[in-house]
Structures are given as C-alpha cells and as structure tokens.
Scaffold this motif. Sequence first.
Motif, PDB file in Angstrom:
ATOM      1  N   TYR A  13      34.617   1.306   9.549  1.00 50.14           N
ATOM      2  CA  TYR A  13      34.159   2.256   8.534  1.00 50.14           C
ATOM      3  C   TYR A  13      34.389   1.715   7.137  1.00 50.14           C
ATOM      4  CZ  TYR A  13      34.257   6.389   5.507  1.00 50.14           C
ATOM      5  OH  TYR A  13      34.047   7.279   4.478  1.00 50.14           O
ATOM      6  N   ILE A  14      33.388   1.936   6.243  1.00 46.71           N
ATOM      7  CA  ILE A  14      33.506   1.443   4.866  1.00 46.71           C
ATOM      8  C   ILE A  14      33.607   2.626   3.890  1.00 46.71           C
ATOM      9  CG2 ILE A  14      32.381   0.115   3.036  1.00 46.71           C
ATOM     10  CD1 ILE A  14      31.087  -1.587   5.194  1.00 46.71           C
ATOM     11  N   THR A  15      32.609   3.486   3.829  1.00 48.17           N
ATOM     12  CA  THR A  15      32.600   4.650   2.920  1.00 48.17           C
ATOM     13  C   THR A  15      31.497   5.616   3.362  1.00 48.17           C
ATOM     14  OG1 THR A  15      32.579   5.363   0.599  1.00 48.17           O
ATOM     15  CG2 THR A  15      30.989   3.660   1.250  1.00 48.17           C
ATOM     16  N   THR A  16      31.454   6.769   2.719  1.00 51.74           N
ATOM     17  CA  THR A  16      30.411   7.777   3.008  1.00 51.74           C
ATOM     18  C   THR A  16      29.787   8.236   1.703  1.00 51.74           C
ATOM     19  OG1 THR A  16      31.580   8.573   4.976  1.00 51.74           O
ATOM     20  CG2 THR A  16      29.939  10.048   4.009  1.00 51.74           C
ATOM     21  N   VAL A  17      28.462   8.267   1.691  1.00 54.30           N
ATOM     22  CA  VAL A  17      27.737   8.788   0.526  1.00 54.30           C
ATOM     23  C   VAL A  17      27.322  10.257   0.833  1.00 54.30           C
ATOM     24  CG1 VAL A  17      26.945   6.518  -0.203  1.00 54.30           C
ATOM     25  CG2 VAL A  17      25.549   7.856   1.375  1.00 54.30           C
ATOM     26  N   ASN A  43       0.853  -1.213   0.000  1.00 53.32           N
ATOM     27  CA  ASN A  43       0.000   0.000   0.000  1.00 53.32           C
ATOM     28  C   ASN A  43       0.882   1.253   0.000  1.00 53.32           C
ATOM     29  OD1 ASN A  43      -2.453  -1.454   0.143  1.00 53.32           O
ATOM     30  ND2 ASN A  43      -2.180  -1.699   2.363  1.00 53.32           N
ATOM     31  N   ILE A  44       0.531   2.181  -0.842  1.00 48.64           N
ATOM     32  CA  ILE A  44       1.259   3.443  -0.953  1.00 48.64           C
ATOM     33  C   ILE A  44       0.355   4.561  -0.429  1.00 48.64           C
ATOM     34  CG2 ILE A  44       2.427   5.057  -2.469  1.00 48.64           C
ATOM     35  CD1 ILE A  44       2.880   2.756  -4.406  1.00 48.64           C
ATOM     36  N   GLU A  45       0.795   5.136   0.671  1.00 49.90           N
ATOM     37  CA  GLU A  45       0.052   6.249   1.260  1.00 49.90           C
ATOM     38  C   GLU A  45       0.827   7.550   0.971  1.00 49.90           C
ATOM     39  OE1 GLU A  45      -2.974   3.914   2.557  1.00 49.90           O
ATOM     40  OE2 GLU A  45      -2.863   6.074   2.679  1.00 49.90           O
ATOM     41  N   ILE A  46       0.222   8.465   0.237  1.00 49.77           N
ATOM     42  CA  ILE A  46       0.879   9.720  -0.171  1.00 49.77           C
ATOM     43  C   ILE A  46       0.239  10.874   0.594  1.00 49.77           C
ATOM     44  CG2 ILE A  46       1.393  11.273  -2.072  1.00 49.77           C
ATOM     45  CD1 ILE A  46       1.211   8.867  -3.941  1.00 49.77           C
ATOM     46  N   THR A  47       1.128  11.593   1.287  1.00 52.10           N
ATOM     47  CA  THR A  47       0.673  12.815   1.975  1.00 52.10           C
ATOM     48  C   THR A  47       1.237  14.013   1.197  1.00 52.10           C
ATOM     49  OG1 THR A  47       0.664  11.688   4.120  1.00 52.10           O
ATOM     50  CG2 THR A  47       0.736  14.108   4.118  1.00 52.10           C
ATOM     51  N   VAL A  48       0.373  14.887   0.802  1.00 57.75           N
ATOM     52  CA  VAL A  48       0.783  16.030  -0.021  1.00 57.75           C
ATOM     53  C   VAL A  48       1.242  17.152   0.906  1.00 57.75           C
ATOM     54  CG1 VAL A  48       0.087  17.690  -1.787  1.00 57.75           C
ATOM     55  CG2 VAL A  48      -0.849  15.355  -1.792  1.00 57.75           C
ATOM     56  N   LEU A  49       2.474  17.595   0.691  1.00 57.66           N
ATOM     57  CA  LEU A  49       3.040  18.682   1.480  1.00 57.66           C
ATOM     58  C   LEU A  49       3.076  19.953   0.635  1.00 57.66           C
ATOM     59  CD1 LEU A  49       6.057  16.790   3.100  1.00 57.66           C
ATOM     60  CD2 LEU A  49       3.779  17.176   4.053  1.00 57.66           C
ATOM     61  N   ASP A  50       3.288  20.908   1.379  1.00 59.82           N
ATOM     62  CA  ASP A  50       3.260  22.187   0.722  1.00 59.82           C
ATOM     63  C   ASP A  50       4.662  22.673   0.413  1.00 59.82           C
ATOM     64  OD1 ASP A  50       2.134  25.523   1.574  1.00 59.82           O
ATOM     65  OD2 ASP A  50       2.034  24.458  -0.337  1.00 59.82           O
ATOM     66  N   VAL A  51       4.970  23.131  -0.747  1.00 60.80           N
ATOM     67  CA  VAL A  51       6.137  23.876  -1.198  1.00 60.80           C
ATOM     68  C   VAL A  51       7.432  23.143  -0.872  1.00 60.80           C
ATOM     69  CG1 VAL A  51       7.331  26.091  -1.241  1.00 60.80           C
ATOM     70  CG2 VAL A  51       4.878  26.015  -0.798  1.00 60.80           C
ATOM     71  N   ASN A  52       7.851  22.281  -1.660  1.00 63.43           N
ATOM     72  CA  ASN A  52       9.222  21.741  -1.641  1.00 63.43           C
ATOM     73  C   ASN A  52       9.470  21.283  -3.062  1.00 63.43           C
ATOM     74  OD1 ASN A  52      11.709  20.862  -0.844  1.00 63.43           O
ATOM     75  ND2 ASN A  52      10.964  18.875  -0.158  1.00 63.43           N
ATOM     76  N   ASP A  53      10.159  22.164  -3.807  1.00 59.52           N
ATOM     77  CA  ASP A  53      10.245  21.915  -5.237  1.00 59.52           C
ATOM     78  C   ASP A  53      11.620  21.463  -5.695  1.00 59.52           C
ATOM     79  OD1 ASP A  53      11.381  24.275  -4.626  1.00 59.52           O
ATOM     80  OD2 ASP A  53      10.420  25.436  -6.205  1.00 59.52           O
ATOM     81  N   ASN A  54      12.544  21.100  -4.757  1.00 59.16           N
ATOM     82  CA  ASN A  54      13.880  20.598  -5.130  1.00 59.16           C
ATOM     83  C   ASN A  54      14.157  19.294  -4.370  1.00 59.16           C
ATOM     84  OD1 ASN A  54      15.181  22.805  -6.862  1.00 59.16           O
ATOM     85  ND2 ASN A  54      14.432  23.973  -5.105  1.00 59.16           N
ATOM     86  N   ALA A  55      14.520  18.304  -5.149  1.00 60.18           N
ATOM     87  CA  ALA A  55      14.834  16.993  -4.549  1.00 60.18           C
ATOM     88  C   ALA A  55      16.340  16.862  -4.314  1.00 60.18           C
ATOM     89  CB  ALA A  55      14.373  15.875  -5.472  1.00 60.18           C
ATOM     90  N   PRO A  56      16.745  16.067  -3.347  1.00 62.32           N
ATOM     91  CA  PRO A  56      18.180  15.827  -3.127  1.00 62.32           C
ATOM     92  C   PRO A  56      18.803  15.151  -4.353  1.00 62.32           C
ATOM     93  CG  PRO A  56      16.895  15.060  -1.247  1.00 62.32           C
ATOM     94  CD  PRO A  56      15.922  15.338  -2.340  1.00 62.32           C
ATOM     95  N   VAL A  57      20.122  15.433  -4.527  1.00 63.36           N
ATOM     96  CA  VAL A  57      20.856  14.838  -5.653  1.00 63.36           C
ATOM     97  C   VAL A  57      22.197  14.317  -5.131  1.00 63.36           C
ATOM     98  CG1 VAL A  57      21.911  15.250  -7.891  1.00 63.36           C
ATOM     99  CG2 VAL A  57      19.758  16.405  -7.298  1.00 63.36           C
ATOM    100  N   PHE A  58      22.495  12.988  -5.405  1.00 60.03           N
ATOM    101  CA  PHE A  58      23.787  12.393  -5.020  1.00 60.03           C
ATOM    102  C   PHE A  58      24.880  12.897  -5.949  1.00 60.03           C
ATOM    103  CE2 PHE A  58      21.093   9.283  -2.895  1.00 60.03           C
ATOM    104  CZ  PHE A  58      21.769   9.109  -1.689  1.00 60.03           C
ATOM    105  N   ASN A  59      26.069  13.031  -5.389  1.00 58.43           N
ATOM    106  CA  ASN A  59      27.175  13.490  -6.212  1.00 58.43           C
ATOM    107  C   ASN A  59      27.797  12.357  -7.034  1.00 58.43           C
ATOM    108  OD1 ASN A  59      28.363  12.097  -4.179  1.00 58.43           O
ATOM    109  ND2 ASN A  59      29.659  13.768  -3.435  1.00 58.43           N
ATOM    110  N   GLN A  60      27.423  11.082  -6.762  1.00 59.47           N
ATOM    111  CA  GLN A  60      27.882   9.937  -7.539  1.00 59.47           C
ATOM    112  C   GLN A  60      26.703   8.996  -7.754  1.00 59.47           C
ATOM    113  OE1 GLN A  60      32.199   9.562  -5.341  1.00 59.47           O
ATOM    114  NE2 GLN A  60      31.374   7.729  -6.225  1.00 59.47           N
ATOM    115  N   SER A  61      26.697   8.468  -8.947  1.00 54.90           N
ATOM    116  CA  SER A  61      25.620   7.508  -9.217  1.00 54.90           C
ATOM    117  C   SER A  61      25.953   6.113  -8.623  1.00 54.90           C
ATOM    118  CB  SER A  61      25.380   7.367 -10.716  1.00 54.90           C
ATOM    119  OG  SER A  61      26.569   6.924 -11.370  1.00 54.90           O
ATOM    120  N   VAL A  62      27.254   5.809  -8.532  1.00 52.39           N
ATOM    121  CA  VAL A  62      27.695   4.516  -7.970  1.00 52.39           C
ATOM    122  C   VAL A  62      28.884   4.777  -7.050  1.00 52.39           C
ATOM    123  CG1 VAL A  62      28.601   2.215  -8.431  1.00 52.39           C
ATOM    124  CG2 VAL A  62      26.913   3.223  -9.987  1.00 52.39           C
ATOM    125  N   TYR A  63      28.811   4.259  -5.860  1.00 57.30           N
ATOM    126  CA  TYR A  63      29.919   4.309  -4.906  1.00 57.30           C
ATOM    127  C   TYR A  63      30.534   2.896  -4.783  1.00 57.30           C
ATOM    128  CZ  TYR A  63      28.069   8.833  -3.359  1.00 57.30           C
ATOM    129  OH  TYR A  63      27.626  10.128  -3.302  1.00 57.30           O
TER     130      TYR A  63
END
Length: 819
Positions: free
Chosen positions: A253-257, A220-240
């Motif tokens: 310790y292994i690595t940091t994303v 089940n997918i429950e979606i709550t609509v929020l107000d005003v957030n128009d930028n999503a996070p972006v990773f600096n690498q596609s593969v680590y």
Amino acid sequence: KSSPLPCHLLIFLLYLNHIVSGQIRYSIPEEMKTGSLIGNVAHDLGLDLKRLRAGRARIVTGESIQYTELKTDKGILVVSERIDREQLCGDVTPCSFSFEMILETPIELHRVVVEILDVNDHAPTFQNSDVKFEISESATIGARFILESAEDPDVGVNDLQKYVLTPNDNFVLKQLANPDGSKYAEMILLKPLDREEHPRLSLKLIAVDGGNPQRSGTVNIEITVLDVNDNAPVFNQSVYRATVMENAPKGTYITTVNASDADSGSNGQITYSFSKLKGIDIFTIDMSTGSISVSGQIDYEKDKKYEVRVEAKDQGGLTDSSKVVIEVLDINDNAPVINVMSFSSPVSEDAPPGTTVAVINVKDADSERNGQITCSIDDNLPFKIKSSLSSYYTLISDIGFDRETTPEYNITITATDSGSPPLSSARTLHLRISDVNDNAPLFDKGTYSAYVTENNSPGMSIFTVSARDSDWNQNARISYLLEDTQISGTPVSSYISINSETGVLHAVRSFDYEQIKQLTLVVKAQDGGSPPLSSNVSVNFFIQDQNDNAPQVLYPVQTSSSLVTEMVPRSADVGYIVTKVVAVDVDSGQNAWLSYKLQKATDRALFEVGLQNGEIRTIRQVNDKDAVKQRLTVVVEDNGQPARSATVNVNVAVADSFPEVLSEFTDFTHDKEYNDNLTFYLVLALAVVSFLFITCLVVIISVKIYRWRQSRILYHSNLPVIPYYPPRYADTLGTGTLQHVYNYEVCRTTDSRKSDCQFARPCSQNVLIMDPSSTGTMQRMQSLFVTLLRIHLVSAPPFADSYFIQRLPRSHALCSSLP
C-alpha cells in the motif's frame, strides 16, 4: 567543452597519487552514424599522438555498451554505436554520458563527458487513438474536461509544444502545464450542450511539437451528451505525496486519494483512474476506493520519484484530477562493482617496493551510505591498496619479490559498501612474477670421484655431473663446460669431453693405467642468463688397472741368436739351485702377482720350480744315470682375471766338467753342423774363451778405475745423479715384481762362440735410453740378467744363497750383454 580541473586541485592529486587527470566535454546530436567524429581528444587535452600510443590510451566506461571509440593513431573520438537519446536518458535533460580515458606509464586519467543533443525524431503520440466523453447536457458553461495528454520522447524545442482542437461551436481548448513542465489540455464548455440537437460530437485533438520539420499526433474525441448531471467530482487535495521503499513487493500500500461529488444517486458515484502514468505497470489504483498500491518492480537506481495524475469521474461523465508524487526510498540492494582499469602482469622480481601493479575503479549504484565504498586485500599479501581519485584505487607492492620463493600471487580485492547490512564484491587478480638471473647453478656435491677401467672404448660415457638452477626458463638453462686445464702438459680436452646439455662426460681416448693413474679436471656449469652465472666443481677420475699385460721373462733369455744352458754337477744334492726364472709384469696389484709352474721337463722327478720365487731346484740326488741334456719348460702366470702367462725354456746340462758340458751343449744346437769337426771347434772354443776371459778382466779393472774416478768427480760436484730406470719395469706404486732399479757389472762366459761381452761405459759419459716398444731393449735387459746369472753360477759355491740379485747403489755404472 568544460574547462579542466582547477590547477591547485590537479597539482594536489598529482602529488598524492602521481596520476594526471583532466576533463573535457563534447556535445553531439543523437542518431549520428557510426564513425562520426566527436572531437579531437589529443588536441583538446594537449597530448601528443606518441604519448597516446606509448601510454596505451584506452576508454573505460564500466558499461555494457560503449558508444564511443578512441582512434589513438589520430587522437580523435568517434561514434562506435548508435546513440538514442530517449533510450539513454528518457526525459532527463540535459542528457549525457561520461567515461574515463586512461593512459599508462605514468598513469593519467581524463574524464570525458559527451552531451547528447536531441533531434526531432519522434512525433507526439497519444496513448489511445480514441477518447470518449459522456457529458450531461446540463453541464454549465465553463465546465472543464481534461483531455488525454500526448507524449513526446524528445526534449526541449522538439518536445510537445501545443495542442490544437478542431473548430466547433461548443468547446474551446485551453493549454496548461504540470509542475514538471509537461503540457496538457482541457476542453472548456463555451456553449451549453443540447442532447436533443446534438447527442454526439466528434472532435480531433492534435498535439504539435516544435521541431523542424514539425511533427504531430492526433486523437479522436467522441462526446456523448448525457442528461442532467450538473456537479463534477472534486478532490480534497490538489497534490498527494507518498513514499515507497524500492523493491517493495507487489500489493504494498502507498496512499489513498479521495474525491467527492455533490450529486446524488448514480450521478454521485465516483470512479478513480490514472489519467497519465509513466510505467503503468508499476502502480495500480482501486477504482472504487482510490487506494494506490505497488503492482510492479520499483528500482531506486532507475527512477527516484514518480508523479502520476489521478482522475475522479462520476457517472455523469464529470471529472476532476489531482497529482500524486511518490518518492522512492533507497535500500542497499546493489553490491559494489569492481572494474580493473590497468593490470601489469607479470612483474619482474627485481621490481622495487611501491611498484604500481593495478588501477581499479569501484562503483556502487546505491546512494549515500549505501554507496560509500571501502577496498581491502588480504593482510598476508605483500601489497597495499591506496585510494586515488574518487572511486579509483591503486594496488602497489609493499616489499621486494623473490620468484624462487613465490612465483605468483592471487590477489583478492574486496569492495564493501557502508549499507546495513553491508554488501561486498571481490575480484581476484592473478599476478605472475617474472624471473631475473639472480641464482647461479649449484652442483649437488663439492667434489666428484669416479673410477674408470683402463682400455676403455673411446667415446664411452664414464660419468655424469648435474647442477640445478632455481631460476626459470632461459635463466635456468644450464650448459656444462670443461675448464681449460692441462694434464701432464696436454689439454684436458684430449682426454675428456662433456656434453654441454646433459653433463655427461665421455672418454676421448682409451686410458692406460701404466701411463696415467689419475685425472683431475674442473667442470663449469653456466646458466643462460644475461649476464650468465656459473659455478665450478672438481672431478677426480681414478684409472683402474686391468690385466692387459702378460708377464715378461727377463731370464733366461729366449732369443734365436743365443742359447742359455745351466750346468748342474752330478754331485748336486737335493735342493740345489739350478737357476732362477726372473719375470716381471707391468700391471699392478694382483694382476702383477706372479707364480711359476713347471709345465714340461725331461725328467720331472729331478727338478721343481718355486711357486713364488721361480727358483729351479733339484728334488733328489743327481746320479750318473741322469741324462746330461735336460730341457725344462716353465710357465709364468699372473693373478689377473683372466690370467695371462708366458713360457720359457730352460736348458740344463748335468755334468761335472766344462768339456763335457761344452760337448753336450754343442749337441743341443749344432748336432749336424759340428759332427765332423768336433775337435777343431773344441780347441777353438777354449782359445776364444781364454781370450775373452783375459779381455774381460782387463776391461773390468779399467772400468772399476774409471768409475772410481767418476764417482769422486760427482761427489765433489753439485750435479744430480740420474739413475737408470728400465722402461715399463719400474712400478711407481711399489706393487710390481721389480720394486727398485738395479745396476750390475756382468760378463758372460757360456756360449762364447756366439756372443760377446759388452761393458757399460761410465754413467757420466753414457746414459742408456730405452724405447719401451723396442725389441732390442728387452733383449739387452734379458742379456743383462743372463750374464749376471752366469757370473753367479761360475763364482758362487754350490749351496750359495739363491737370491743372487742384489740391490746396488743407483749411482753405479751399467753393463749390458750383447743381444
């Protein structure tokens, strides 16, 4: 099925190790019932069923669970345990397991690979039953929302094939694939959200596989609509990419994303999480910093590489994802594992060098140098270990065996890998050497000597022989036998018997020293081997004499039909020899040493008896007052323990004239019978004596002439002269009282009215044979000495030598008196 090994490789392996190998491959679906047929191994390998049974064909896996079973009577391979492909291989495809089928005599190894085909026995599942999203109403069209991936343990067509999103106006589903082939889905915004119109949306995501029948899973997918957030996070690498050592401790310790968000404030705050992680308990991520570290046990032998997806999510619910590939580095943490494929124990001690004792398989779960194995054994042992096929080793004998020297061996096989530091394991094989009959029984002496006292009880134990055999069990079981020899023409078994198990010798009969003095026999010790081995030993038995024979009086004769009377003149001086008591004892040694004692006498002051020679002498001057009739009782005693004795009565007449003797002699025995006719009998006695005297002279002269002629004949002939030996009175060892055989010519004069004189015929015409048990023989022997003594007393002067028994040539004729 896969094809067998290349022919040239197979021939090369056979040449090096004399081991035949091949490989077959089967494919079966998982979840088959126990006993289900996998394949006909005998047919596929071209083996005869008899070969399977004779070679003790068996399956060797080295694993704790054995999924298959070999039916040697049918030559088929069947399922013995339920096979779950997902449990066995996980998501690895193709899934298979392998094992070796081993046959002996000669050794053959065949590798069997069984591929497990997947069946659609699992439906796709989601990790969570509900998924919640918070999406800003300002989300732009085309915004992507990664949905939770479903997992299906099945593979191939039975694996997850597609996702289906319930119809709606705002989102459309897009299906994507990871580099490893796994599928995931994203929701793409087609129509802007309106929080005021629809603050919440409920959708369903359905994951469907391609099996038949088809299986599915729902979240089940429950979606709550929020107000005003128009930028999503972006990773600096596609593969680590990162590496970690196996067995790394928790917290390593292994690595940091890292991801960034163009928004500010709370809409720009990012949290990190794993969106999909196989083995979630192995790694952990700091939700604020994106640092990934170890949280569980990492085992290179279980998983060599991990691929995880990291999700960055801002406070407005916008997300981005990246993949982290973690490679596990192997360390030498697994010792080699030794599995004994074949072990022959016991091995015969006559097995030639080069005999195969064992075949072992060594495995190491580590990789590269950490998995390279070397096998060794103690250099002091007479064995060698050779490498055969990959990871297989053969233990062979290096020299011949000797069970009597070393009956068993403890062979420790050590397998060591090439890691740093190296790890090793050991397996000890206890090899027993079986016996062959290669040692004959041995006696502890070359010759045995034993002493047996005569008159023993029949059946008594008289000696024990003992042999030992250094072989074992039946080959060392010794039986004792008497060699079939003869003693004086009689089988030895009539004298001695032996216990075949203990070696105890028993007397079969009672021994008589006077008949047999020594026995020599041969005892044979034979083991129970095949063929049996044996050895012999000589046993000498010496019979010891006992004092079991009383002395026998030869003279004077003591019979009921004759009476011996000795005459002593009244003029006899001191020391006058009256007579001599002659006795013998057939025993030997001190048992035959005789002594003489005067027990009773009419006048003890007149006579004495020589202790050693038995001579009766006067000990004082005879006078007129001494009685004419004297009676002496002499005891003859041997020196045995206990001593044995015999008594003899001696009648002595003290007189100067024969008529006086005759008168007194008559009174000795016939006082009543002749009182009335004394004169008649005296005259008759004189006539008879005169007649006998003349007759004896004629006979003696005739015999002398005849003997002289016979001796001349014997002298000119080559015939042997057979001397006469009185039975039981000739001591062959020279220890008795009669040490030689005596022959005499005698005649008798006293008591002539009750005895006659007999003269022996020439030896060439008459051989005297005497029975030891015959009373008549003893009486004849006694009469012989009586007549001899009579002649001596009549013819000898008063003080002649008392030793009247003279040794005569053994060829002389014999003369015997009447009984």
